[in-house]
Design an enzyme around this catalytic site. Sequence first.
Site, short mmCIF file in Angstrom:
data_model
loop_
_atom_site.label_atom_id
_atom_site.label_comp_id
_atom_site.label_asym_id
_atom_site.label_seq_id
_atom_site.Cartn_x
_atom_site.Cartn_y
_atom_site.Cartn_z
N THR A 271 0.86 -1.19 0.00
CA THR A 271 0.16 0.13 0.15
C THR A 271 0.74 1.37 -0.18
O THR A 271 0.71 2.08 -0.64
CB THR A 271 -0.74 0.07 1.24
OG1 THR A 271 -1.75 -1.09 1.31
CG2 THR A 271 -1.86 1.35 1.46
N ASN B 62 -6.54 -8.84 -7.82
CA ASN B 62 -6.55 -9.62 -6.37
C ASN B 62 -8.07 -10.33 -6.07
O ASN B 62 -8.13 -11.03 -5.46
CB ASN B 62 -6.10 -8.65 -5.04
CG ASN B 62 -6.95 -7.14 -5.34
OD1 ASN B 62 -6.81 -6.60 -6.45
ND2 ASN B 62 -7.69 -6.92 -4.36
N GLN C 198 -0.12 -9.52 -6.32
CA GLN C 198 -0.70 -10.65 -6.58
C GLN C 198 0.06 -11.73 -7.86
O GLN C 198 -0.14 -12.97 -7.71
CB GLN C 198 -2.25 -10.57 -6.86
CG GLN C 198 -3.15 -9.91 -5.98
CD GLN C 198 -3.49 -11.00 -4.66
OE1 GLN C 198 -2.95 -12.26 -4.78
NE2 GLN C 198 -3.54 -10.43 -3.63
N SER D 21 4.52 -7.25 -2.35
CA SER D 21 4.43 -7.25 -0.78
C SER D 21 4.81 -8.69 -0.22
O SER D 21 4.58 -9.75 -1.15
CB SER D 21 2.88 -7.13 -0.65
OG SER D 21 2.58 -7.14 0.74
N ALA D 22 5.35 -8.46 0.89
CA ALA D 22 5.98 -9.98 1.26
C ALA D 22 5.00 -11.15 1.89
O ALA D 22 4.89 -12.10 1.60
CB ALA D 22 6.88 -9.70 2.38
N CYS E 244 -9.64 -5.98 2.48
CA CYS E 244 -10.00 -4.68 3.21
C CYS E 244 -11.52 -4.52 3.18
O CYS E 244 -11.97 -3.92 4.24
CB CYS E 244 -9.60 -3.75 2.32
SG CYS E 244 -7.70 -3.57 1.70
N1 PLP Z 1 -2.12 -4.48 -4.30
C1 PLP Z 1 -2.81 -5.48 -4.52
C2 PLP Z 1 -3.08 -6.05 -5.76
C3 PLP Z 1 -3.12 -6.19 -3.51
O1 PLP Z 1 -3.82 -7.49 -3.51
C4 PLP Z 1 -2.85 -5.80 -2.06
C5 PLP Z 1 -3.15 -6.42 -0.90
O2 PLP Z 1 -4.24 -7.23 -1.12
C6 PLP Z 1 -1.95 -4.69 -2.08
C7 PLP Z 1 -1.68 -3.91 -3.20
C8 PLP Z 1 -1.51 -4.12 -0.47
O3 PLP Z 1 -0.66 -4.99 0.07
P1 PLP Z 1 -0.19 -4.56 1.29
O4 PLP Z 1 -1.19 -5.48 2.28
O5 PLP Z 1 1.10 -5.17 1.40
O6 PLP Z 1 -0.38 -2.94 1.67
#
Ligand code: PLP
Length: 416
Positions: free
Chosen positions: A72, A160, A194, A214-215, A364
């Site tokens: 994010t 996602n 993803q 993202s880890a 979310c």
């Molecule tokens: N982008 C995508 C496509 C995602 O699926 C997600 C998380 O669901 C994010 C960004 C955000 O990831 P993070 O949880 O590391 O902030």
Amino acid sequence: MKRIYLDYAATTPVAPEVMAAMRPYFSRVFGNAGSLHSFGQEASAAIFCARQTIARALGCSYKEIIFTGSATEANNLALRGVLGSTKSEIRNPKDRESRPRIIVSAIEHGSVLETARDLERDGVEVVYVPVNREGIVDVGAIRAALNERTVLVSVQYANNEIGTIQPIQEISKIVKDFRDQIRNYPLFHVDAVQAFQYMPCRVDELGCDFLTLSAHKIYGPKGVGLLYISRKLNVESRMEKMKQPFHLPPSTFHLSPIITGGHQEFGLRAGTENTPYIAGFAKAVGIVEKMRKRELSRIKKLRDYFWGKLQQIFPQVQLNGSPTCPSARRLPNILNVYFPGRPTGDFLIALDVAGVAASPGSACQAHVAEESYVVRALGYSSERASQSVRFTLGRSTTKIDLDRVLRIVKNIFYGK
Ligand code: PLP
């Protein structure tokens, strides 16, 4: 009762090897990577190795990796950072015709969409590009939306909620063909959060200027992400060509930091680096690189089996997003299914009570099973968008698990 987790797109458990890779950096090797002494150097060396491992996987230089606190944040850095660095170049809030423009797809993750909306409130012009019934972005609409004020195009690699894979290389070509040789804009950002688990994400092949990972989506820890930032666009040459005073960002990147303070992460992300999580992130990336091909074909088979059986049990079900046939542009692990007449929330609760964890779409939204904006963006009704469930498979998923889930679904629909 053994619970069955089918929500791997929301998050994944930390792999044991990743735990082992992180452990020393919580206590034994605890130094601040910014400190000059040996404690600091140990931490700094660990971060350097992690950067190199990830850079190898992405096919870039270690200097192009910026660690953040989440994907994010990385997405925010890409969007807000580019706008920040272009401020004095083309921004004049009083003149609507000089507003910078960004282009995003209508089904981006909230971390891109909400950031775009926020920037819009600040006077940035945002073009939301539609997708077709399968969730593939309208490439022609991207081409048509490009103009001399466009500073950034942001399109995710894979969605996602529905798993649709976007034609990133095609979009990259369009952006680069349009790119102004003097200003080096527009730039191209790809959210590959993803996709990375199942698709190689070499930035030179994808042709992007920024890429987000993202880890915790790849069996690493929550709370660490990264932004790849291309160094190819050379600020100096840009300045020379423009022959006019230019507001230089604090680094030589075409992007300004959104978190200021110390000089960590090449001056683009202040804050003491999270050494254990960064080490874990790199370990997780290394594991993905090794098992990607094998896991892709295993998960695809399981997914096709599950989908086939689901259709037998409940013939009315329909898939949201692109079809599961071999040529389809979709990730192997995500099945977003429309169950006519079954409100998402009720169905998810019934599944959970029976020990199965699925999701309405993005995590979310999980506490409120609202209708999915992604399913709506495919052109489907509000009813369909509020009667759809996302099943996502992962490393621990087995056929035995899926058979049990199928029995549970059957019981929910038809009783014992
Ligand atoms: N982008 C995508 C496509 C995602 O699926 C997600 C998380 O669901 C994010 C960004 C955000 O990831 P993070 O949880 O590391 O902030």
